[in-house]
Design a protein around this motif. Structure first.
Motif, short mmCIF file in Angstrom:
data_model
loop_
_atom_site.label_atom_id
_atom_site.label_comp_id
_atom_site.label_asym_id
_atom_site.label_seq_id
_atom_site.Cartn_x
_atom_site.Cartn_y
_atom_site.Cartn_z
N UNK A 139 -11.76 19.55 -21.84
CA UNK A 139 -12.12 18.62 -23.00
C UNK A 139 -13.59 18.99 -23.33
N UNK A 140 -14.32 19.41 -22.70
CA UNK A 140 -15.76 19.86 -23.14
C UNK A 140 -15.74 21.20 -23.97
N UNK A 141 -14.83 22.12 -23.63
CA UNK A 141 -14.64 23.37 -24.25
C UNK A 141 -14.19 23.15 -25.70
N UNK A 142 -13.20 22.14 -25.91
CA UNK A 142 -12.57 21.90 -27.06
C UNK A 142 -13.50 21.14 -27.90
N UNK A 143 -14.30 20.15 -27.36
CA UNK A 143 -15.25 19.40 -27.90
C UNK A 143 -16.16 20.36 -28.61
N UNK A 144 -16.72 21.47 -27.96
CA UNK A 144 -17.62 22.32 -28.52
C UNK A 144 -17.05 23.15 -29.64
N UNK A 145 -15.89 23.68 -29.14
CA UNK A 145 -15.01 24.68 -30.33
C UNK A 145 -14.46 23.99 -31.38
N UNK A 146 -14.08 22.61 -31.33
CA UNK A 146 -13.54 21.97 -32.25
C UNK A 146 -11.93 22.05 -32.31
N UNK A 147 -11.43 21.38 -33.11
CA UNK A 147 -9.94 21.06 -33.42
C UNK A 147 -9.35 22.35 -33.52
N UNK A 148 -9.57 23.37 -34.24
CA UNK A 148 -9.05 24.53 -34.38
C UNK A 148 -8.62 25.29 -33.27
N UNK A 149 -9.38 25.07 -32.10
CA UNK A 149 -8.93 25.82 -30.93
C UNK A 149 -7.83 25.08 -30.12
N UNK A 150 -7.93 23.81 -30.52
CA UNK A 150 -7.20 22.79 -29.50
C UNK A 150 -5.60 23.12 -29.57
N UNK A 151 -5.06 24.08 -28.80
CA UNK A 151 -3.53 24.53 -28.74
C UNK A 151 -2.93 24.07 -27.41
N UNK A 152 -2.37 23.04 -27.25
CA UNK A 152 -1.97 22.67 -26.09
C UNK A 152 -0.93 23.70 -25.32
N UNK A 153 -1.44 23.96 -24.00
CA UNK A 153 -0.66 24.96 -23.27
C UNK A 153 -0.70 24.72 -21.59
N UNK A 154 -0.10 25.34 -20.76
CA UNK A 154 -0.05 25.23 -19.29
C UNK A 154 -1.33 25.69 -18.68
N UNK A 155 -1.95 26.68 -19.25
CA UNK A 155 -3.30 27.40 -18.55
C UNK A 155 -4.32 27.42 -19.31
N UNK A 156 -4.95 26.29 -19.97
CA UNK A 156 -6.24 26.13 -20.72
C UNK A 156 -7.41 26.91 -19.90
N UNK A 157 -8.27 27.62 -20.56
CA UNK A 157 -9.40 28.04 -20.13
C UNK A 157 -10.71 27.59 -20.32
#
Length: 281
Positions: free
Chosen positions: A223-241
């Motif tokens: 969640x922090x990674x997505x918060x920092x990088x924004x909606x554009x990188x929020x691509x649901x998948x089984x192995x988020x990094x």
């Protein structure tokens, strides 16, 4: 080996009665001990002197950022805003500790980039840094991100849609929306809106991932990674990094997501941001 960290973990375990949570805290701490052969040996052998405390002791905290003057300042500032963070967390059905983790990543990064300002007035006054240019306010919300958060609150066809109770949370009171948005995000005397926008972003991406078949509600680092990088990188998948902006603290490089993860499971500020506080309690 690190009594301060051990004590925090024990306090959380005693309070929450959750061995799995304590295990996650230990795993987080052990990222610093992978090369410590003495520690590894003691764990594997489980000797009695581990319990008796005869190991090599350190006066500093295991987590390097805790030993900095920046953390002491930020800790005091967070305590000042704890009630407001709790209020926003209640309103959005989010963990206040998770919201605080986002704030910590943003502020430690800014403290380091504003070294002279930190010495002159941030540290003495124990206040948060307020951005007023590209990233706005204490949470570093970009204008385009704020606009998307507002839009998704009302878009019932969106994967980010949270429900009718959220639709009016960011309604504007004037016709000058652009100016009102800027003022609400950069008001140095009231951090309610920066926290609210951040909390809604987190809830929206949680909802997006859940509707896509992946639940990241228990993943502060993602969640922090997505918060920092924004909606554009929020691509649901089984192995988020884990990732995000890179931050240097005590000659150690962190990513935004990793720093939030460490705080979340460090036990720091557990007295004001407990792990299992329920909204409204």
């Amino acid at each position: 080996f690190y009594p301060q960290n051990a004590l925090l973990i024990l306090k959380v375990l005693a309070r929450e009665q959750d061995p799995l949570l304590a295990e996650k805290m230990i795993i987080t701490a052990e990222t610093y001990l992978s090369d410590n052969s003495a520690y590894r040996q003691r764990v594997s052998e489980y000797k009695e002197d581990v319990i008796s405390g005869r190991g090599a002791r350190q006066d500093t905290n295991l987590f390097l950022w805790v030993n900095t003057i920046e953390w002491k300042t930020l800790q005091a500032a967070l305590r000042k805003d704890a009630a407001m963070l709790d209020s926003v967390a209640d309103k959005t059905h989010l963990s206040a500790r998770l919201l605080a983790a986002m704030l910590i990543g943003e502020q430690i990064r800014l403290f380091d980039s504003k070294r002279e300002a930190f010495k002159k007035w941030i540290s003495p006054l124990k206040i948060l840094v307020n951005e007023t240019k590209i990233s706005l306010g204490v949470m570093g919300i970009k204008e385009e991100t704020a606009i998307k958060i507002e839009k998704y609150l009302k878009d019932r066809q969106s994967l980010y849609y949270l429900g009718p109770e959220y639709e009016k949370m960011l309604d504007f009171q004037t016709d000058n929306i652009e100016n009102e948005r800027y003022q609400r995000l950069t008001d140095p005397g009231n951090h309610h809106f920066p926290y609210l926008y951040a909390a809604l972003f987190l809830r929206q991406v949680e909802q997006q991932w859940k509707r896509s078949g992946y639940d990241i509600t228990g993943r502060p680092e993602i969640l922090a990674t997505l918060f920092n990088l924004g909606f554009e990188v929020s691509v649901p998948k089984s192995d988020p990094r884990v990732g995000g902006s890179r931050i240097m603290i005590q000659n150690r490089e962190y990513t935004f997501g990793a720093l939030a993860w460490e705080f979340y499971y460090s036990g720091e500020l557990e007295d004001v941001f407990p792990y299992t506080r329920k909204p409204g309690s």
